[in-house]
Design an enzyme around this catalytic site. Structure first.
Site, PDB file in Angstrom:
ATOM      1  N   CYS A 108       0.793  -1.239   0.000  1.00 13.30           N
ATOM      2  CA  CYS A 108       0.000   0.000   0.000  1.00 13.30           C
ATOM      3  C   CYS A 108       0.824   1.286   0.000  1.00 13.30           C
ATOM      4  O   CYS A 108       0.418   2.269  -0.624  1.00 13.30           O
ATOM      5  CB  CYS A 108      -0.996  -0.022   1.151  1.00 13.30           C
ATOM      6  SG  CYS A 108      -1.974  -1.532   1.153  1.00 13.30           S
ATOM      7  N   HIS A 242      -3.884   6.704   2.954  1.00 12.46           N
ATOM      8  CA  HIS A 242      -4.217   5.449   2.266  1.00 12.46           C
ATOM      9  C   HIS A 242      -5.631   5.012   2.674  1.00 12.46           C
ATOM     10  O   HIS A 242      -5.936   4.891   3.862  1.00 12.46           O
ATOM     11  CB  HIS A 242      -3.180   4.383   2.646  1.00 12.46           C
ATOM     12  CG  HIS A 242      -3.574   3.014   2.241  1.00 12.46           C
ATOM     13  ND1 HIS A 242      -4.042   2.730   0.970  1.00 12.46           N
ATOM     14  CD2 HIS A 242      -3.591   1.839   2.919  1.00 12.46           C
ATOM     15  CE1 HIS A 242      -4.323   1.435   0.898  1.00 12.46           C
ATOM     16  NE2 HIS A 242      -4.057   0.880   2.063  1.00 12.46           N
ATOM     17  N   ASN A 272     -10.209  -0.414  -0.729  1.00 13.78           N
ATOM     18  CA  ASN A 272      -8.752  -0.310  -0.603  1.00 13.78           C
ATOM     19  C   ASN A 272      -8.107  -0.808  -1.902  1.00 13.78           C
ATOM     20  O   ASN A 272      -8.197  -1.986  -2.220  1.00 13.78           O
ATOM     21  CB  ASN A 272      -8.331  -1.172   0.596  1.00 13.78           C
ATOM     22  CG  ASN A 272      -6.831  -1.226   0.794  1.00 13.78           C
ATOM     23  OD1 ASN A 272      -6.052  -0.813  -0.057  1.00 13.78           O
ATOM     24  ND2 ASN A 272      -6.419  -1.759   1.933  1.00 13.78           N
TER      25      ASN A 272
HETATM   26  O1  UT7 Z   1      -4.091  -1.815   3.304  1.00 19.38           O
HETATM   27  C1  UT7 Z   1      -3.799  -2.279   4.590  1.00 19.38           C
HETATM   28  C2  UT7 Z   1      -4.371  -3.636   4.736  1.00 19.38           C
HETATM   29  N1  UT7 Z   1      -5.434  -3.900   5.596  1.00 19.38           N
HETATM   30  C3  UT7 Z   1      -6.097  -3.082   6.454  1.00 19.38           C
HETATM   31  O2  UT7 Z   1      -5.885  -1.924   6.566  1.00 19.38           O
HETATM   32  C4  UT7 Z   1      -7.158  -3.732   7.308  1.00 19.38           C
HETATM   33  C5  UT7 Z   1      -7.155  -3.211   8.713  1.00 19.38           C
HETATM   34  N2  UT7 Z   1      -8.212  -3.778   9.486  1.00 19.38           N
HETATM   35  C6  UT7 Z   1      -9.523  -3.483   9.333  1.00 19.38           C
HETATM   36  O3  UT7 Z   1      -9.870  -2.657   8.493  1.00 19.38           O
HETATM   37  C7  UT7 Z   1     -10.540  -4.134  10.244  1.00 19.38           C
HETATM   38  O4  UT7 Z   1      -9.869  -4.863  11.243  1.00 19.38           O
HETATM   39  C8  UT7 Z   1     -11.517  -5.061   9.481  1.00 19.38           C
HETATM   40  C9  UT7 Z   1     -12.472  -4.247   8.635  1.00 19.38           C
HETATM   41  C10 UT7 Z   1     -10.766  -6.058   8.627  1.00 19.38           C
HETATM   42  C11 UT7 Z   1     -12.370  -5.849  10.490  1.00 19.38           C
HETATM   43  O5  UT7 Z   1     -13.053  -4.952  11.340  1.00 19.38           O
HETATM   44  P1  UT7 Z   1     -13.032  -5.179  12.915  1.00 19.38           P
HETATM   45  O6  UT7 Z   1     -13.856  -4.134  13.522  1.00 19.38           O
HETATM   46  O7  UT7 Z   1     -11.591  -5.290  13.346  1.00 19.38           O
HETATM   47  O8  UT7 Z   1     -13.801  -6.543  13.047  1.00 19.38           O
HETATM   48  P2  UT7 Z   1     -13.269  -7.939  13.628  1.00 19.38           P
HETATM   49  O9  UT7 Z   1     -12.237  -8.542  12.733  1.00 19.38           O
HETATM   50  O10 UT7 Z   1     -12.942  -7.755  15.065  1.00 19.38           O
HETATM   51  O11 UT7 Z   1     -14.592  -8.816  13.502  1.00 19.38           O
HETATM   52  C12 UT7 Z   1     -15.777  -8.518  14.275  1.00 19.38           C
HETATM   53  C13 UT7 Z   1     -16.857  -9.496  13.886  1.00 19.38           C
HETATM   54  C14 UT7 Z   1     -16.365 -10.950  13.888  1.00 19.38           C
HETATM   55  O12 UT7 Z   1     -17.416 -11.748  14.379  1.00 19.38           O
HETATM   56  P3  UT7 Z   1     -17.389 -12.274  15.907  1.00 19.38           P
HETATM   57  O13 UT7 Z   1     -16.102 -13.039  16.038  1.00 19.38           O
HETATM   58  O14 UT7 Z   1     -17.395 -11.023  16.753  1.00 19.38           O
HETATM   59  O15 UT7 Z   1     -18.631 -13.095  16.014  1.00 19.38           O
HETATM   60  C15 UT7 Z   1     -16.196 -11.250  12.420  1.00 19.38           C
HETATM   61  O16 UT7 Z   1     -16.361 -12.615  12.116  1.00 19.38           O
HETATM   62  O17 UT7 Z   1     -17.323  -9.222  12.566  1.00 19.38           O
HETATM   63  C16 UT7 Z   1     -17.303 -10.429  11.788  1.00 19.38           C
HETATM   64  N3  UT7 Z   1     -17.067 -10.086  10.406  1.00 19.38           N
HETATM   65  C17 UT7 Z   1     -18.058  -9.787   9.558  1.00 19.38           C
HETATM   66  N4  UT7 Z   1     -19.386  -9.751   9.704  1.00 19.38           N
HETATM   67  C18 UT7 Z   1     -20.123  -9.397   8.640  1.00 19.38           C
HETATM   68  C19 UT7 Z   1     -15.879  -9.962   9.755  1.00 19.38           C
HETATM   69  N5  UT7 Z   1     -16.096  -9.598   8.477  1.00 19.38           N
HETATM   70  C20 UT7 Z   1     -17.427  -9.484   8.323  1.00 19.38           C
HETATM   71  C21 UT7 Z   1     -18.263  -9.115   7.244  1.00 19.38           C
HETATM   72  N6  UT7 Z   1     -19.584  -9.082   7.441  1.00 19.38           N
HETATM   73  N7  UT7 Z   1     -17.771  -8.782   6.028  1.00 19.38           N
END
Ligand code: UT7
Length: 315
Positions: A108, A242, A272
């Site tokens: 990125c 970014h 992204n």
């Molecule tokens: O370019 C750089 C590369 N990457 C990034 O910048 C990514 C950085 N990270 C993020 O943007 C966030 O961590 C995410 C968007 C990937 C995830 O958001 P979060 O608030 O950290 O959610 P989480 O991973 O803690 O997940 C919360 C819940 C989980 O369910 P449980 O375990 O609480 O029951 C996930 O399974 O949300 C669930 N979940 C979803 N639910 C519906 C994860 N993805 C999805 C989805 N739809 N697409």
């Protein structure tokens, strides 16, 4: 060096969150609340090099330069259909460049890494004009069954033409090597001699840890590029961050204590797009007429590696 032209190109297919709801256990509400993304452009029948060519040609036209005026071409890319030659050579052939071409895979922050390389060539007196193209198709890296990653990404290309002058005032590139936070494995051709196990895997990411890292590293980078020039956050007109997640951008903005209007965003309809994210954001807001001469812009990006970078540019 200074930026004298920008361009961008996007795939024509737009995928809305509602389209994802049809085959994934997800919802528009979750995606918008957790990421800010409503839709993204996704490669369908295009080839990535065509987007790279279009972005390059727009940037050259914007700069008023011809392909023959370019002395160095830097292409930033993580994945594309060719193993060799580098995507840069494919784009260079399509644009009609004759200069040296190099590819970087800095994820990125690739646009800012490319600016740093170009800056060194200008300082060494080796070049008069440099073209940077960031062309990315991260939607080809994720599993479309993995709701935690595939909803985040979009494809596209962004380009910038640089020439001699004063404009890019300070750049910082850094690395905190930790390949296990974001990675993907692609097996090579088998041979009669390879005995290790090689299993292809789509993009793997520890979202929460990357999120925390991104906010902290970006603030550190921004403060460092400003400090080098004796400036403070209040001196900056626009922060071009970014576009990984609107909550990451918001986290950075709130910790810096800067009003919302200084953080232009387009993640809502792009997702992204890896290293293409910053130059697409720059091109779109430049074409909207947001920046005026003398404005101070700060770029900041972070991603796989883990790599981060920031740059201070006077427009
Ligand atoms: O370019 C750089 C590369 N990457 C990034 O910048 C990514 C950085 N990270 C993020 O943007 C966030 O961590 C995410 C968007 C990937 C995830 O958001 P979060 O608030 O950290 O959610 P989480 O991973 O803690 O997940 C919360 C819940 C989980 O369910 P449980 O375990 O609480 O029951 C996930 O399974 O949300 C669930 N979940 C979803 N639910 C519906 C994860 N993805 C999805 C989805 N739809 N697409």
């Amino acid at each position: 060096m200074r930026i004298i032209g920008t361009g961008s190109a996007l795939p024509k297919k737009v995928v809305e969150n509602a389209d994802l709801e049809r085959f994934l256990d997800t919802s528009d509400e979750w995606i918008v609340t957790r990421t800010g993304i409503r839709s993204r452009h996704v490669i369908s029948d295009e080839r990535l090099e065509d987007l790279g060519r279009d972005a390059a040609q727009k940037a050259l036209a914007d700069a008023g330069l011809a392909p023959g005026d370019i002395d160095l071409f830097i292409c930033s890319n993580v994945v594309n259909e060719y193993m060799t030659p580098g995507l840069g050579c494919i784009i260079a052939a399509a644009v009609g460049l004759q200069c040296p071409s190099m590819d970087i895979n800095c994820a990125c922050p690739g646009f800012i890494y490319a600016l740093d390389i170009a800056d060194s060539y200008f300082r060494a007196g080796k070049v008069r004009n440099v073209l940077v193209v960031c062309a990315e198709e991260p939607t080809r890296m994720t599993s479309w069954q993995d709701r935690a990653t595939c909803v985040l990404f979009g494809d596209g290309a962004g380009a910038a033409v640089l020439t001699e002058g004063e404009g890019v005032r300070s750049i910082r590139i850094s690395a905190r090597p930790d390949p296990e936070k974001i990675w993907q494995f692609r097996p090579l051709e088998p041979t009669p001699f390879v005995t290790k196990t090689e299993v292809g895997l789509p993009l793997q990411m520890n979202g929460r840890e990357v999120f925390r890292f991104a906010v902290t590293a970006s603030i550190e980078d921004i403060q460092a590029v400003l400090a080098k020039e004796g400036l403070t956050v209040g001196d900056v007109d626009y922060f071009l961050i970014h576009q990984a997640n609107l909550r990451i951008v918001e986290g950075i903005r709130q910790r810096l204590g800067v009003p919302e209007e200084k953080f232009p965003c387009n993640i809502q309809d792009h997702g992204n797009s890896s290293s293409a994210s910053c130059p697409i954001l720059l091109d779109e807001y430049k074409r909207k007429g947001l920046f005026k001469k003398g404005d101070k812009l700060v770029f900041s990006a972070f991603g796989a590696g883990l790599l981060t970078a920031a740059a201070l540019v006077e427009w």
